[in-house]
Design an enzyme around this catalytic site. Structure first.
Site, PDB file in Angstrom:
ATOM      1  N   GLY A 209       0.766  -1.247   0.000  1.00 18.71           N
ATOM      2  CA  GLY A 209       0.000   0.000   0.000  1.00 18.71           C
ATOM      3  C   GLY A 209       0.792   1.289   0.000  1.00 18.71           C
ATOM      4  O   GLY A 209       0.315   2.303  -0.491  1.00 18.71           O
TER       5      GLY A 209
ATOM      6  N   GLU B  17       4.141   3.754   6.212  1.00 19.94           N
ATOM      7  CA  GLU B  17       2.943   2.915   6.076  1.00 19.94           C
ATOM      8  C   GLU B  17       1.852   3.740   5.403  1.00 19.94           C
ATOM      9  O   GLU B  17       1.796   4.970   5.556  1.00 19.94           O
ATOM     10  CB  GLU B  17       2.541   2.425   7.472  1.00 19.94           C
ATOM     11  CG  GLU B  17       1.324   1.557   7.558  1.00 19.94           C
ATOM     12  CD  GLU B  17       1.374   0.251   6.789  1.00 19.94           C
ATOM     13  OE1 GLU B  17       1.532   0.306   5.556  1.00 19.94           O
ATOM     14  OE2 GLU B  17       1.196  -0.809   7.411  1.00 19.94           O
ATOM     15  N   ASP B  18       1.008   3.076   4.642  1.00 20.93           N
ATOM     16  CA  ASP B  18      -0.092   3.786   4.003  1.00 20.93           C
ATOM     17  C   ASP B  18      -1.157   4.184   5.024  1.00 20.93           C
ATOM     18  O   ASP B  18      -1.631   5.310   5.034  1.00 20.93           O
ATOM     19  CB  ASP B  18      -0.714   2.950   2.869  1.00 20.93           C
ATOM     20  CG  ASP B  18      -1.062   1.531   3.302  1.00 20.93           C
ATOM     21  OD1 ASP B  18      -0.775   1.142   4.456  1.00 20.93           O
ATOM     22  OD2 ASP B  18      -1.621   0.790   2.476  1.00 20.93           O
TER      23      ASP B  18
ATOM     24  N   ASP C  96      -4.472   1.404  11.032  1.00 22.11           N
ATOM     25  CA  ASP C  96      -5.869   1.068  11.296  1.00 22.11           C
ATOM     26  C   ASP C  96      -5.976   0.551  12.730  1.00 22.11           C
ATOM     27  O   ASP C  96      -6.035   1.337  13.659  1.00 22.11           O
ATOM     28  CB  ASP C  96      -6.310   0.039  10.244  1.00 22.11           C
ATOM     29  CG  ASP C  96      -7.798  -0.180  10.200  1.00 22.11           C
ATOM     30  OD1 ASP C  96      -8.332  -0.779  11.140  1.00 22.11           O
ATOM     31  OD2 ASP C  96      -8.440   0.233   9.221  1.00 22.11           O
TER      32      ASP C  96
ATOM     33  N   LYS D 121      -6.531   6.056  11.428  1.00 22.01           N
ATOM     34  CA  LYS D 121      -7.920   5.956  11.887  1.00 22.01           C
ATOM     35  C   LYS D 121      -7.920   5.916  13.413  1.00 22.01           C
ATOM     36  O   LYS D 121      -7.828   4.831  13.999  1.00 22.01           O
ATOM     37  CB  LYS D 121      -8.565   4.675  11.345  1.00 22.01           C
ATOM     38  CG  LYS D 121      -8.797   4.652   9.843  1.00 22.01           C
ATOM     39  CD  LYS D 121      -9.438   3.323   9.440  1.00 22.01           C
ATOM     40  CE  LYS D 121      -9.733   3.255   7.970  1.00 22.01           C
ATOM     41  NZ  LYS D 121     -10.199   1.897   7.564  1.00 22.01           N
TER      42      LYS D 121
ATOM     43  N   PHE E 208     -13.719   2.167   5.571  1.00 23.42           N
ATOM     44  CA  PHE E 208     -12.777   1.597   4.611  1.00 23.42           C
ATOM     45  C   PHE E 208     -12.495   2.594   3.481  1.00 23.42           C
ATOM     46  O   PHE E 208     -13.409   3.197   2.930  1.00 23.42           O
ATOM     47  CB  PHE E 208     -13.355   0.295   4.041  1.00 23.42           C
ATOM     48  CG  PHE E 208     -12.345  -0.487   3.276  1.00 23.42           C
ATOM     49  CD1 PHE E 208     -11.348  -1.197   3.935  1.00 23.42           C
ATOM     50  CD2 PHE E 208     -12.360  -0.492   1.888  1.00 23.42           C
ATOM     51  CE1 PHE E 208     -10.394  -1.906   3.224  1.00 23.42           C
ATOM     52  CE2 PHE E 208     -11.416  -1.204   1.168  1.00 23.42           C
ATOM     53  CZ  PHE E 208     -10.429  -1.916   1.844  1.00 23.42           C
ATOM     54  N   VAL E 209     -11.217   2.742   3.161  1.00 26.71           N
ATOM     55  CA  VAL E 209     -10.826   3.673   2.096  1.00 26.71           C
ATOM     56  C   VAL E 209     -10.016   2.966   1.007  1.00 26.71           C
ATOM     57  O   VAL E 209      -9.380   1.946   1.268  1.00 26.71           O
ATOM     58  CB  VAL E 209      -9.999   4.867   2.649  1.00 26.71           C
ATOM     59  CG1 VAL E 209     -10.865   5.802   3.466  1.00 26.71           C
ATOM     60  CG2 VAL E 209      -8.802   4.383   3.465  1.00 26.71           C
TER      61      VAL E 209
ATOM     62  N   ASP F  67      -6.068  -0.531  -1.625  1.00 26.29           N
ATOM     63  CA  ASP F  67      -6.891  -1.332  -2.539  1.00 26.29           C
ATOM     64  C   ASP F  67      -8.098  -1.970  -1.867  1.00 26.29           C
ATOM     65  O   ASP F  67      -8.133  -2.154  -0.654  1.00 26.29           O
ATOM     66  CB  ASP F  67      -6.054  -2.468  -3.119  1.00 26.29           C
ATOM     67  CG  ASP F  67      -5.764  -3.526  -2.068  1.00 26.29           C
ATOM     68  OD1 ASP F  67      -5.197  -3.178  -1.011  1.00 26.29           O
ATOM     69  OD2 ASP F  67      -6.122  -4.694  -2.284  1.00 26.29           O
TER      70      ASP F  67
ATOM     71  N   ARG G  63      -5.980   0.818  -6.314  1.00 26.65           N
ATOM     72  CA  ARG G  63      -4.691   1.392  -5.889  1.00 26.65           C
ATOM     73  C   ARG G  63      -4.250   2.562  -6.753  1.00 26.65           C
ATOM     74  O   ARG G  63      -3.582   3.470  -6.297  1.00 26.65           O
ATOM     75  CB  ARG G  63      -3.574   0.345  -5.984  1.00 26.65           C
ATOM     76  CG  ARG G  63      -3.583  -0.683  -4.904  1.00 26.65           C
ATOM     77  CD  ARG G  63      -2.245  -1.420  -4.895  1.00 26.65           C
ATOM     78  NE  ARG G  63      -2.362  -2.737  -4.276  1.00 26.65           N
ATOM     79  CZ  ARG G  63      -2.393  -2.954  -2.972  1.00 26.65           C
ATOM     80  NH1 ARG G  63      -2.329  -1.948  -2.145  1.00 26.65           N
ATOM     81  NH2 ARG G  63      -2.505  -4.185  -2.504  1.00 26.65           N
TER      82      ARG G  63
HETATM   83  P1  XMP Z   1      -3.610  -2.489  10.823  1.00 27.62           P
HETATM   84  O1  XMP Z   1      -4.968  -2.905  11.322  1.00 27.62           O
HETATM   85  O2  XMP Z   1      -2.583  -3.550  10.988  1.00 27.62           O
HETATM   86  O3  XMP Z   1      -3.881  -2.316   9.303  1.00 27.62           O
HETATM   87  O4  XMP Z   1      -3.184  -1.144  11.369  1.00 27.62           O
HETATM   88  C1  XMP Z   1      -2.913  -1.881   8.477  1.00 27.62           C
HETATM   89  C2  XMP Z   1      -3.073  -2.512   7.124  1.00 27.62           C
HETATM   90  O5  XMP Z   1      -4.418  -2.916   6.827  1.00 27.62           O
HETATM   91  C3  XMP Z   1      -4.812  -2.456   5.560  1.00 27.62           C
HETATM   92  N1  XMP Z   1      -5.928  -1.522   5.720  1.00 27.62           N
HETATM   93  C4  XMP Z   1      -6.649  -0.956   4.756  1.00 27.62           C
HETATM   94  N2  XMP Z   1      -6.561  -1.075   3.419  1.00 27.62           N
HETATM   95  N3  XMP Z   1      -8.360   0.429   3.187  1.00 27.62           N
HETATM   96  C5  XMP Z   1      -7.422  -0.381   2.644  1.00 27.62           C
HETATM   97  O6  XMP Z   1      -7.364  -0.452   1.431  1.00 27.62           O
HETATM   98  C6  XMP Z   1      -8.516   0.603   4.503  1.00 27.62           C
HETATM   99  O7  XMP Z   1      -9.390   1.357   4.944  1.00 27.62           O
HETATM  100  C7  XMP Z   1      -7.600  -0.140   5.342  1.00 27.62           C
HETATM  101  N4  XMP Z   1      -7.450  -0.203   6.668  1.00 27.62           N
HETATM  102  C8  XMP Z   1      -6.414  -1.065   6.863  1.00 27.62           C
HETATM  103  C9  XMP Z   1      -3.600  -1.787   4.961  1.00 27.62           C
HETATM  104  O8  XMP Z   1      -2.943  -2.699   4.139  1.00 27.62           O
HETATM  105  C10 XMP Z   1      -2.696  -1.471   6.117  1.00 27.62           C
HETATM  106  O9  XMP Z   1      -1.338  -1.566   5.799  1.00 27.62           O
HETATM  107 MG    MG Z   2      -0.310  -1.592   3.956  1.00 29.78          MG
END
Ligand code: XMP
Ligand code: MG
Length: 182
Positions: free
Chosen positions: A50, A104-105, A108, A137, A158-159, A165, A171
């Site tokens: 991401g 990191e993208d 979450d 988030k 969710f984004v 993606d 993406r």
């Molecule tokens: P965590 O929960 O480990 O999540 O902080 C991080 C990874 O989960 C994916 N992720 C998302 N991907 N839309 C996405 O396309 C979202 O809203 C989303 N939330 C979490 C992402 O790969 C991230 O690195």
């Molecule tokens: Mg990621």
């Protein structure tokens, strides 16, 4: 492609942040990082998949000359009750005594970064470790991890787009889209 509404697979998304807003924020983060690491050569680790677009855009705003590498983290259900374990693919350089920045993208629940950052500290003993995430988030966080550089705090929805993606698609959208309510 540039529409206010995007259909990806079975879901509809609406534009939430424009490419210009994202670009402006990345320039600001780039200034902060450049100031904080002036005279240093940090190792920037972009967490795939991401964060590749964020990495490409952020790196080109920096006035320092960092070393850049990429890792892919794969999680799987372990046999212990402790749950998921991360595996690192592609970390090909020594981080000992280096200043490391993880890119990191999106942060979450915080699980990915919490586990990876912990693992890096234990196994590689970097001189310092900071985290930059483009999206965050706050209402989703479940692990005790804090990012040092945050692009945007966003709602717990969710984004997709700008590297993120939905089942492999979305993406390449230049803007950020959020799941639309029906
Ligand atoms: P965590 O929960 O480990 O999540 O902080 C991080 C990874 O989960 C994916 N992720 C998302 N991907 N839309 C996405 O396309 C979202 O809203 C989303 N939330 C979490 C992402 O790969 C991230 O690195
Ligand atoms: Mg990621």
């Amino acid at each position: 492609m540039s529409y206010d509404i995007q259909q990806i697979h079975d879901l509809r998304f609406r534009r939430f942040l424009s490419r210009t807003e994202i670009a402006d924020r990345i320039v600001a983060i780039g200034k902060e990082v450049s100031a904080d690491y002036q005279g240093k050569q940090p190792v920037i680790i972009s967490i795939l998949n991401g964060s590749f677009i964020f990495a490409a855009d952020l790196l080109r705003t920096l006035t320092i000359d960092p070393f850049i590498t990429f890792v892919k983290l794969s999680s799987y259900q372990g046999i212990q009750t402790t749950g998921l374990v991360s595996t690192v693919l592609g970390l090909d350089c020594s981080l000992k005594n280096k200043d490391v920045i993880l890119l990191e993208d999106i942060l979450d629940t915080g699980k990915t970064l919490y586990e990876f950052a912990h693992q890096l500290q234990q196994e590689h003993q970097p001189a310092s470790l900071k985290i930059a995430t483009l999206f965050y988030k706050p209402d989703a966080v479940q692990y005790p991890i804090q990012a040092d550089y945050i692009g945007f705090s966003i709602p717990n929805i969710f984004v997709v787009g700008y590297g993120l993606d939905y089942n492999g698609f979305g993406r390449s959208l230049p803007d950020l889209y959020v799941l639309a309510e029906e």
